[in-house]
Design an enzyme around this catalytic site. Structure first.
Site, PDB file in Angstrom:
ATOM      1  N   ALA A   1      32.101 -23.330 -18.879  1.00  0.00           N
ATOM      2  CA  ALA A   1      31.060 -23.861 -17.981  1.00  0.00           C
ATOM      3  C   ALA A   1      29.786 -23.013 -18.069  1.00  0.00           C
ATOM      4  CB  ALA A   1      31.579 -23.878 -16.542  1.00  0.00           C
ATOM      5  N   LYS A   2      29.951 -21.691 -18.114  1.00  0.00           N
ATOM      6  CA  LYS A   2      28.773 -20.814 -18.127  1.00  0.00           C
ATOM      7  C   LYS A   2      28.054 -20.849 -19.477  1.00  0.00           C
ATOM      8  CE  LYS A   2      28.586 -19.370 -13.914  1.00  0.00           C
ATOM      9  NZ  LYS A   2      27.637 -20.073 -13.019  1.00  0.00           N
TER      10      LYS A   2
ATOM     11  N   SER B   1      26.481 -16.552 -16.999  1.00  0.00           N
ATOM     12  CA  SER B   1      27.278 -15.355 -16.753  1.00  0.00           C
ATOM     13  C   SER B   1      27.556 -14.662 -18.081  1.00  0.00           C
ATOM     14  CB  SER B   1      28.620 -15.751 -16.116  1.00  0.00           C
ATOM     15  OG  SER B   1      29.533 -14.674 -16.133  1.00  0.00           O
TER      16      SER B   1
ATOM     17  N   GLY C   1      24.465 -23.089  -3.257  1.00  0.00           N
ATOM     18  CA  GLY C   1      25.422 -21.993  -3.075  1.00  0.00           C
ATOM     19  C   GLY C   1      24.772 -20.807  -2.395  1.00  0.00           C
ATOM     20  N   ALA C   2      23.857 -21.099  -1.465  1.00  0.00           N
ATOM     21  CA  ALA C   2      23.029 -20.031  -0.881  1.00  0.00           C
ATOM     22  C   ALA C   2      23.540 -19.533   0.467  1.00  0.00           C
ATOM     23  CB  ALA C   2      21.581 -20.506  -0.770  1.00  0.00           C
TER      24      ALA C   2
ATOM     25  N   ASP D   1      28.168 -30.878  -0.983  1.00  0.00           N
ATOM     26  CA  ASP D   1      28.943 -30.590  -2.197  1.00  0.00           C
ATOM     27  C   ASP D   1      28.072 -31.027  -3.367  1.00  0.00           C
ATOM     28  OD1 ASP D   1      30.598 -30.551  -4.383  1.00  0.00           O
ATOM     29  OD2 ASP D   1      32.179 -31.790  -3.485  1.00  0.00           O
ATOM     30  N   VAL D   2      27.619 -30.070  -4.177  1.00  0.00           N
ATOM     31  CA  VAL D   2      26.679 -30.389  -5.259  1.00  0.00           C
ATOM     32  C   VAL D   2      27.298 -31.295  -6.331  1.00  0.00           C
ATOM     33  CG1 VAL D   2      25.196 -28.369  -4.982  1.00  0.00           C
ATOM     34  CG2 VAL D   2      27.182 -28.246  -6.518  1.00  0.00           C
TER      35      VAL D   2
ATOM     36  N   TYR E   1      35.770 -21.215 -16.789  1.00  0.00           N
ATOM     37  CA  TYR E   1      34.506 -20.627 -16.309  1.00  0.00           C
ATOM     38  C   TYR E   1      33.601 -20.234 -17.476  1.00  0.00           C
ATOM     39  CZ  TYR E   1      31.616 -17.395 -13.475  1.00  0.00           C
ATOM     40  OH  TYR E   1      30.580 -16.747 -12.847  1.00  0.00           O
TER      41      TYR E   1
ATOM     42  N   ARG F   1      25.845 -17.384   0.803  1.00  0.00           N
ATOM     43  CA  ARG F   1      26.203 -15.959   0.688  1.00  0.00           C
ATOM     44  C   ARG F   1      25.892 -15.472  -0.729  1.00  0.00           C
ATOM     45  NH1 ARG F   1      32.656 -17.392   0.522  1.00  0.00           N
ATOM     46  NH2 ARG F   1      32.806 -17.524  -1.752  1.00  0.00           N
TER      47      ARG F   1
END
Ligand code: NAD
Length: 250
Positions: free
Chosen positions: A154-155, A139, A10-11, A60-61, A151, A13
């Site tokens: 997941a985090k 997060s 995801g690098a 796509d990871v 989210y 941006r």
């Protein structure tokens, strides 16, 4: 500092791009992985222009074969990966009663399945070298966040994933830690402002007011914490979650 090969997902941006630039500035060769191949190339070009070594890969990871192939390409073209930063992420926010199963699955796929697939592929290189660093992006949302049941889960999952990696891989010289940012000024938060119908400036000002240090975070704030976990001197720090949120939580 020993120069190693790092992978940042995801690098293209945001936090990932800042982390890629920071690890390159610390002397590492950096593989810049992202769905957005053109933007990933721009991140890699900026590193190369600044005198570093970088390779951009569109991937796509969450795709098992593609994630494994990307790690092997990094090993061949840049060197055996010793550092992995699982940063790729998406939001699909909605209140529970309105959230679709697809929005649940997509978020799990990118954050958890993606981090799992990337780490499983990269760990063999680290174990063989008896040295490695895995850093996962969690997060403050892991602590509970309205409209983000997918989210937040997941985090929080990233934290359990991190601690288990630390337990399993420690004896091979591999550490695993998580960084849990608060509000960071990126495309992700800009898109959230747009979705809820406030200007980005108002959204930033509101977040800054609620943050003890009186400002929102910048991608470089997170990159600095990631860089510490990736350093030689952090070898006795493993299984930790560091909140980078301008306060106990944002
Ligand atoms: P961003 O949206 O600016 O960047 C995320 C990057 O991940 C994008 O370039 C996107 O293309 C890439 N990506 C998405 N799905 C992918 C996939 N399947 N495979 C490969 N790449 C993929 O977001 P950001 O704000 O820089 O966030 C980076 C990480 O930090 C994420 O994990 C996010 O959840 C986390 N985070 C962000 C904040 C914040 O306030 N911005 C706060 C806490 C945690």
């Amino acid at each position: 500092m020993t120069s190693r090969t790092a992978i940042v997902t995801g690098a293209a941006r945001g936090i990932g791009a800042a982390t890629a630039r920071r690890l390159a500035a610390d002397g590492h060769a950096v593989a810049v992985l992202d769905l957005l191949e053109d933007q990933a190339r721009a991140t890699a070009d900026a590193i190369t222009d600044a005198g570093g070594r970088a390779l951009a890969i569109g991937v796509d990871v969450a795709d098992e074969a593609a994630a494994a192939a990307a790690v092997e390409r990094v090993a061949e073209e840049l060197g055996s990966p010793a550092i992995l930063v699982n940063n790729a992420g998406i939001l699909r926010d909605n209140l529970l009663f309105k959230m679709s199963a697809d929005d649940w699955d997509s978020v799990m796929d990118v954050h958890l399945r993606g981090a799992f697939l990337m780490t499983r592929a990269a760990q063999s290189h680290m174990v063989e070298a008896r040295w490695g660093r895995v850093v996962n992006l969690s997060s403050t949302s892991a602590l509970g966040s309205r409209g983000q049941v997918n989210y937040a889960a997941a985090k929080a999952g990233m934290q359990g994933f991190t601690k288990t990696l630390a337990v399993e891989l420690g004896k091979f010289g591999v550490t695993a830690n998580a960084v849990a940012p608060g509000f960071i000024q990126t495309e992700m938060t800009r898109i959230t402002a747009e979705r809820i119908g406030v200007t980005f400036d108002d959204f930033l000002a509101g977040a800054a007011k609620e943050t003890p240090v009186g400002r929102v975070g910048q991608p470089e704030d997170v990159a600095a914490a990631v860089a510490f976990f990736c350093s030689e001197e952090a070898g006795f720090v493993s299984g930790q979650v560091l909140y980078v949120a301008g306060g106990p939580r944002s």
